[in-house]
Design an enzyme around this catalytic site. Sequence first.
Site, short mmCIF file in Angstrom:
data_model
loop_
_atom_site.label_atom_id
_atom_site.label_comp_id
_atom_site.label_asym_id
_atom_site.label_seq_id
_atom_site.Cartn_x
_atom_site.Cartn_y
_atom_site.Cartn_z
N ASP A 97 1.25 4.03 -3.20
CA ASP A 97 0.82 5.42 -3.03
C ASP A 97 1.97 6.37 -3.34
O ASP A 97 1.80 7.39 -4.02
CB ASP A 97 0.33 5.65 -1.60
CG ASP A 97 -0.98 4.94 -1.31
OD1 ASP A 97 -1.64 4.47 -2.25
OD2 ASP A 97 -1.35 4.85 -0.12
N SER A 120 -7.64 2.71 -4.18
CA SER A 120 -6.54 3.34 -3.46
C SER A 120 -5.39 3.70 -4.39
O SER A 120 -4.45 4.38 -3.98
CB SER A 120 -6.05 2.43 -2.33
OG SER A 120 -5.81 1.13 -2.78
N GLU A 146 0.82 -1.22 0.00
CA GLU A 146 0.00 0.00 0.00
C GLU A 146 0.85 1.26 0.00
O GLU A 146 0.68 2.14 -0.84
CB GLU A 146 -0.93 0.00 1.21
CG GLU A 146 -1.78 1.26 1.33
CD GLU A 146 -2.80 1.38 0.22
OE1 GLU A 146 -2.76 2.40 -0.49
OE2 GLU A 146 -3.62 0.47 0.06
#
Length: 634
Positions: free
Chosen positions: A302, A574, A298
């Site tokens: 990002d 995301s 994650e």
Amino acid sequence: MLLSQLAAAAAFIAIASAAPAPSTHALHEKRDAPGADWVKGARIEGGSILPMRIGLTQTNLENGYDYLMEVSDPESDRYGKYWSMEEVHEIFAPPKETVRAVREWLASSGIHGSRAIQSDNNGWLAFDATADEAEKLLKAEFHEHEHKYHVPKHVQEHIDYITPGIKLTPVVKRSVKVKRAASYSTKPTGRTFRPPGSDDSQWIAPSAVNLPPDLRGCGLNITPPCIKALYQIPDATLKSPGNSLGLFEQGSYFNKEDLNSFYAEYAPYVPQGTFPVPQLIDGANYSVSLNSSFNSGEANIDIDMAYSLIYPQTVTLYQTDDQIYEPEEVATTNLFNTFLDALDGSYCNYTAFGETGDDPSIDAVYPDPAPGGYKGQRQCGVYKPTNVISASYGQAEADLPIKYSKRQCNEFMKLGLQGHSILVASGDYGVSSFPGDGGADGCLGPDGLIFNPQYPSNCPYITSVGGTMLYPNQTVYTPESVMHVNLSGTAQNFTSSGGFSNYYGQPDYQKAAVANYFAEANPPYPYYSEFSVNVNKTKGIYNRIGRGYPDVAANGAKFRAYTTGVDFYWYGTSLASPLFASVLTLINEERFKAGKGPVGFVNPTLYKNPGVLNDITNGTNVGCGSEGFHAAKG
């Protein structure tokens, strides 16, 4: 709730139970029955010292939406005239009459004014009292679980909350959280991946053979050149001071080798060794080793997305909570409170909607008594928020108490008043939540058919970002569709989340767009029009009057990036949130160059100017035994 608030202060709690009250007093708070995991003990000894805290009712909260629209609506005379943090604190602080009335009540009950200290943000009064004094003050008896207490009628309107407690032994957090799907237990909601080789990543669609080499494979491999071409994003050249892009991370850490591998392969204009500015919260680590279990992807993705679009501008990393709490938080339902504490010191303790400060049955508690836990005090107001912040984390709104949720949402409103843009991923399970959240399929109701809205996308003060995708035979010049892929297992219907909140109504800025959607798409499902609906009795499956989300969307499929040294495909909204946040950061760069301020809360501007966005008209977000909501012309 009072029960949750006090869990931070003690292993067992001194709580008021029934006692005769005169007619001059009114019942202020009551719990009809204690929870099964709380057992009533002996009455507290009269000489025991109780640290009392009275949460004073904030003022003007009902005007927060109007205040925000004044500075966020492009047609307002005050557009872009953001407030300072001090102005925000002042406008919502309890009025002087409230403070005076409560102090007079305390004094009349034998609590001298010098004993009561008012917090820096004016939100509460704190003092120590013996159990005898507290029982006299509140017309109550103090035992070791909650029941009810009374306050004089003339001060009731000024008091939001009172918390008494005694600290005896370290806190053990109650097990009240909802477990996420086991197959993704080390990955945040909104992210999953597939290794290259599951389809032919070298295949080129016939319609793409004449495109530049770095754009020929975008139907199967999304890379920074693909994203820039999709949305006509220019190469970044500016680096305005104070315009770093903020990324919230919790439970996933980045790895330096993985970032360098991504830069070398997909963004060679980003120098090796380009890592985010650390703003670490409550004992959080900065980065981890390549094969660490915390290197779940994650944070890597990002940061990859952001730097590949905004470099030479920087990324600020808000890594939140120590490594004891972080794995638990990813596996359960804790988000944002300790992060918001670090940005706004007043949030640590102010009272709103019956919630004062963090909730220890949900939030991390510091100092952390666990071996290896962070031993410092909770960090309050230690960092300045960046202009744009992206968070790729979320959960079902039903997972959180409504008052807890509203207090947190209220803080996003206050950040918007100060000119900050808060973006969040909408989620990846269509109209449901992740499997096991609510029912087995992530839905609500006895038959698992009621749609399960997501938090914080339901909050009207943030920008919710959904996911789109290209099909294999498409190019960057082809209209995108709703992200919807079969990733097997519990992610067979991995699709952009969207729907309507059961907690929040439709804000004025989106009412026309929602009405147009209903007229255009005409969802064929029974609905209800109420909040806090009883999902066991309603005949509808979604809330027709709820806040609609997402607000915008961006690509969330087949992004190539490295984790644990392996080049993966990545999927999820995301991806879309940091992508859109990067676009806003680039827009702010141009605004600063022109001598203007940041865009701030962008929703009113976007809804009034839909032509600045691509219209997604193909696809649907399935779930709960339905086809979900179909995309329609907007």
